[in-house]
Design a protein around this motif. Structure first.
Motif, PDB file in Angstrom:
ATOM      1  N   MET A  91       0.880  -1.132  -0.145  1.00 30.21           N
ATOM      2  CA  MET A  91      -0.099   0.146  -0.045  1.00 30.21           C
ATOM      3  C   MET A  91       0.953   0.968   0.126  1.00 30.21           C
ATOM      4  N   ALA A  92       0.471   2.259  -0.835  1.00 34.50           N
ATOM      5  CA  ALA A  92       1.174   3.588  -0.858  1.00 34.50           C
ATOM      6  C   ALA A  92       1.512   4.222   0.378  1.00 34.50           C
ATOM      7  N   SER A  93       0.633   4.200   1.349  1.00 34.79           N
ATOM      8  CA  SER A  93       0.889   4.871   2.866  1.00 34.79           C
ATOM      9  C   SER A  93       1.671   3.788   3.786  1.00 34.79           C
ATOM     10  N   GLY A  94       1.910   2.712   3.293  1.00 32.58           N
ATOM     11  CA  GLY A  94       2.450   1.605   4.262  1.00 32.58           C
ATOM     12  C   GLY A  94       1.193   1.133   5.416  1.00 32.58           C
ATOM     13  N   VAL A  95       0.158   1.526   5.294  1.00 31.67           N
ATOM     14  CA  VAL A  95      -0.945   1.231   6.333  1.00 31.67           C
ATOM     15  C   VAL A  95      -1.428  -0.088   5.793  1.00 31.67           C
ATOM     16  N   ALA A  96      -1.396  -1.288   6.879  1.00 35.26           N
ATOM     17  CA  ALA A  96      -2.173  -2.470   6.450  1.00 35.26           C
ATOM     18  C   ALA A  96      -3.544  -2.310   6.501  1.00 35.26           C
ATOM     19  N   ILE A  97      -4.320  -3.407   5.980  1.00 39.27           N
ATOM     20  CA  ILE A  97      -5.818  -3.403   6.164  1.00 39.27           C
ATOM     21  C   ILE A  97      -6.046  -4.667   6.934  1.00 39.27           C
ATOM     22  N   SER A  98      -6.709  -4.423   8.171  1.00 35.37           N
ATOM     23  CA  SER A  98      -6.966  -5.703   8.952  1.00 35.37           C
ATOM     24  C   SER A  98      -7.890  -6.714   8.506  1.00 35.37           C
ATOM     25  N   ASP A  99      -7.678  -7.843   8.569  1.00 34.12           N
ATOM     26  CA  ASP A  99      -8.524  -9.154   8.389  1.00 34.12           C
ATOM     27  C   ASP A  99     -10.122  -8.787   8.572  1.00 34.12           C
ATOM     28  N   GLU A 100     -10.248  -7.980   9.784  1.00 35.45           N
ATOM     29  CA  GLU A 100     -11.493  -7.809  10.245  1.00 35.45           C
ATOM     30  C   GLU A 100     -12.360  -6.878   9.279  1.00 35.45           C
ATOM     31  N   VAL A 101     -11.560  -5.915   8.788  1.00 35.06           N
ATOM     32  CA  VAL A 101     -12.187  -5.136   7.738  1.00 35.06           C
ATOM     33  C   VAL A 101     -12.728  -5.765   6.314  1.00 35.06           C
ATOM     34  N   VAL A 102     -11.858  -6.609   6.157  1.00 34.35           N
ATOM     35  CA  VAL A 102     -12.316  -7.585   4.810  1.00 34.35           C
ATOM     36  C   VAL A 102     -13.556  -8.291   5.422  1.00 34.35           C
ATOM     37  N   LYS A 103     -13.387  -9.114   6.503  1.00 34.56           N
ATOM     38  CA  LYS A 103     -14.674  -9.741   7.090  1.00 34.56           C
ATOM     39  C   LYS A 103     -15.797  -8.882   7.213  1.00 34.56           C
ATOM     40  N   HIS A 104     -15.801  -7.784   7.689  1.00 33.20           N
ATOM     41  CA  HIS A 104     -17.084  -6.825   7.559  1.00 33.20           C
ATOM     42  C   HIS A 104     -17.664  -6.547   6.436  1.00 33.20           C
ATOM     43  N   PHE A 105     -16.636  -6.194   5.555  1.00 30.45           N
ATOM     44  CA  PHE A 105     -16.954  -5.971   3.993  1.00 30.45           C
ATOM     45  C   PHE A 105     -17.983  -7.001   3.504  1.00 30.45           C
ATOM     46  N   GLU A 106     -17.500  -8.402   3.559  1.00 34.24           N
ATOM     47  CA  GLU A 106     -18.077  -9.648   3.115  1.00 34.24           C
ATOM     48  C   GLU A 106     -19.378  -9.408   3.970  1.00 34.24           C
ATOM     49  N   GLN A 107     -19.642  -9.436   5.079  1.00 34.11           N
ATOM     50  CA  GLN A 107     -20.925  -9.464   5.732  1.00 34.11           C
ATOM     51  C   GLN A 107     -21.775  -8.381   5.460  1.00 34.11           C
ATOM     52  N   ILE A 108     -21.517  -7.255   5.030  1.00 34.77           N
ATOM     53  CA  ILE A 108     -22.434  -6.101   4.542  1.00 34.77           C
ATOM     54  C   ILE A 108     -22.787  -6.235   3.181  1.00 34.77           C
ATOM     55  N   ARG A 109     -21.774  -6.766   2.408  1.00 33.65           N
ATOM     56  CA  ARG A 109     -22.014  -6.807   1.058  1.00 33.65           C
ATOM     57  C   ARG A 109     -22.953  -8.057   0.669  1.00 33.65           C
ATOM     58  N   VAL A 110     -22.856  -9.163   1.302  1.00 34.57           N
ATOM     59  CA  VAL A 110     -23.763 -10.182   1.256  1.00 34.57           C
ATOM     60  C   VAL A 110     -25.112 -10.169   2.211  1.00 34.57           C
ATOM     61  N   ARG A 111     -25.137  -9.000   2.724  1.00 36.79           N
ATOM     62  CA  ARG A 111     -26.070  -8.629   3.715  1.00 36.79           C
ATOM     63  C   ARG A 111     -26.283 -10.001   4.870  1.00 36.79           C
ATOM     64  N   TYR A 112     -25.107 -10.498   5.023  1.00 41.39           N
ATOM     65  CA  TYR A 112     -25.169 -11.404   6.290  1.00 41.39           C
ATOM     66  C   TYR A 112     -26.285 -12.588   6.043  1.00 41.39           C
ATOM     67  N   HIS A 113     -26.469 -13.156   4.898  1.00 36.55           N
ATOM     68  CA  HIS A 113     -27.495 -14.018   4.658  1.00 36.55           C
ATOM     69  C   HIS A 113     -27.732 -14.910   5.744  1.00 36.55           C
ATOM     70  N   GLY A 114     -28.880 -15.494   6.030  1.00 41.45           N
ATOM     71  CA  GLY A 114     -29.063 -16.719   7.163  1.00 41.45           C
ATOM     72  C   GLY A 114     -29.218 -16.025   8.529  1.00 41.45           C
ATOM     73  N   SER A 115     -28.989 -14.936   8.581  1.00 37.70           N
ATOM     74  CA  SER A 115     -29.160 -14.188  10.166  1.00 37.70           C
ATOM     75  C   SER A 115     -30.425 -13.129   9.950  1.00 37.70           C
ATOM     76  N   GLU A 116     -30.632 -12.806  11.147  1.00 40.51           N
ATOM     77  CA  GLU A 116     -31.900 -12.193  11.317  1.00 40.51           C
ATOM     78  C   GLU A 116     -31.674 -10.804  10.768  1.00 40.51           C
ATOM     79  N   GLU A 117     -32.485 -10.011  10.155  1.00 39.10           N
ATOM     80  CA  GLU A 117     -32.223  -8.993   9.245  1.00 39.10           C
ATOM     81  C   GLU A 117     -31.816  -7.976  10.397  1.00 39.10           C
ATOM     82  N   LYS A 118     -32.433  -7.768  11.535  1.00 38.27           N
ATOM     83  CA  LYS A 118     -31.866  -6.856  12.431  1.00 38.27           C
ATOM     84  C   LYS A 118     -30.376  -6.901  12.897  1.00 38.27           C
ATOM     85  N   GLU A 119     -29.911  -8.118  12.537  1.00 40.82           N
ATOM     86  CA  GLU A 119     -28.270  -8.324  12.891  1.00 40.82           C
ATOM     87  C   GLU A 119     -27.312  -7.948  11.874  1.00 40.82           C
ATOM     88  N   ARG A 120     -28.028  -7.343  10.646  1.00 45.33           N
ATOM     89  CA  ARG A 120     -27.371  -7.273   9.533  1.00 45.33           C
ATOM     90  C   ARG A 120     -26.517  -5.564   9.829  1.00 45.33           C
TER      91      ARG A 120
END
Length: 162
Positions: free
Chosen positions: A1-30
Motif C-alpha cells: 500500500m502506498a501509505s504503508g498502512v495495512a488493512i486488517s482481516d476484520e475490515v475484509v470480514k465486515h465488508f463481506e458481511q455487509i456486502r452479502v447482507r449476512y444471509h441466514g441471519s436475522e435482518e436486524k443483525e445485518r
C-alpha cells in the motif's frame, strides 16, 4: 500500500458481511454502516466498532440518513461502508456506498494517510458501485448522496421521499 498502512482481516470480514447482507441471519443483525479508522498506532485500518451500526440500532430513528451521517467525527477522517436503501422511478434498490470522510478540520497528516490508503482499501472491496467523497459538513447533505445514486431518478432514500 502506498501509505504503508495495512488493512486488517476484520475490515475484509465486515465488508463481506455487509456486502452479502449476512444471509441466514436475522435482518436486524445485518450491518447498515461499517466505519473504519486508523488504529491507534496508525499502522493499520481497523473497524470502529463503537460507530458501526446494525439495522437493529436504527429501528427507532426517525431519519436514518441523519443518524448515519452523525456517526462521522467532526475532526478526524474515516472510511465507511453504507448499505443504502433507495427507490428510483423504476424500482427499489439497495447498494453499498463507500464513503471517505476527510473533513477540513482533520490534520493534514491524517488526510494524507487516508487519501493514500484509499486505493488499496477499495481494491479489497470488489464490486462497489458508488463512492462518496465528503470533505465538508455541507457535503454531508442528502442531496449530495442522491447525486451519486442517480440524481433526479431517485425518489426516496431510507424511506423518506426526496
Amino acid at each position: 500500500m502506498a501509505s504503508g498502512v495495512a488493512i486488517s482481516d476484520e475490515v475484509v470480514k465486515h465488508f463481506e458481511q455487509i456486502r452479502v447482507r449476512y444471509h441466514g441471519s436475522e435482518e436486524k443483525e445485518r450491518f447498515k454502516l461499517v466505519i473504519m479508522r486508523l488504529s491507534e498506532d496508525k499502522k493499520s485500518i481497523v473497524v470502529d466498532h463503537k460507530c458501526s451500526l446494525k439495522i437493529k440500532d436504527l429501528e427507532k430513528e426517525a431519519d436514518i440518513f441523519k443518524k448515519i451521517i452523525s456517526m462521522l467525527p467532526d475532526c478526524d477522517c474515516r472510511y465507511c461502508l453504507y448499505d443504502c436503501f433507495y427507490k428510483t422511478k423504476e424500482s427499489s434498490k439497495q447498494d453499498l456506498v463507500f464513503i471517505m470522510w476527510a473533513p477540513d478540520s482533520a490534520s493534514m497528516q491524517n488526510k494524507m494517510v487516508y487519501a493514500s490508503s484509499k486505493v488499496a482499501l477499495k481494491a479489497k472491496f470488489q464490486g462497489l458501485k458508488f463512492e462518496w467523497q465528503v470533505n465538508d459538513p455541507a457535503d454531508k447533505d442528502l442531496s449530495c448522496l442522491i447525486e451519486r445514486l442517480g440524481g433526479k431518478d431517485v425518489i426516496e432514500v431510507e424511506g423518506k421521499c426526496v
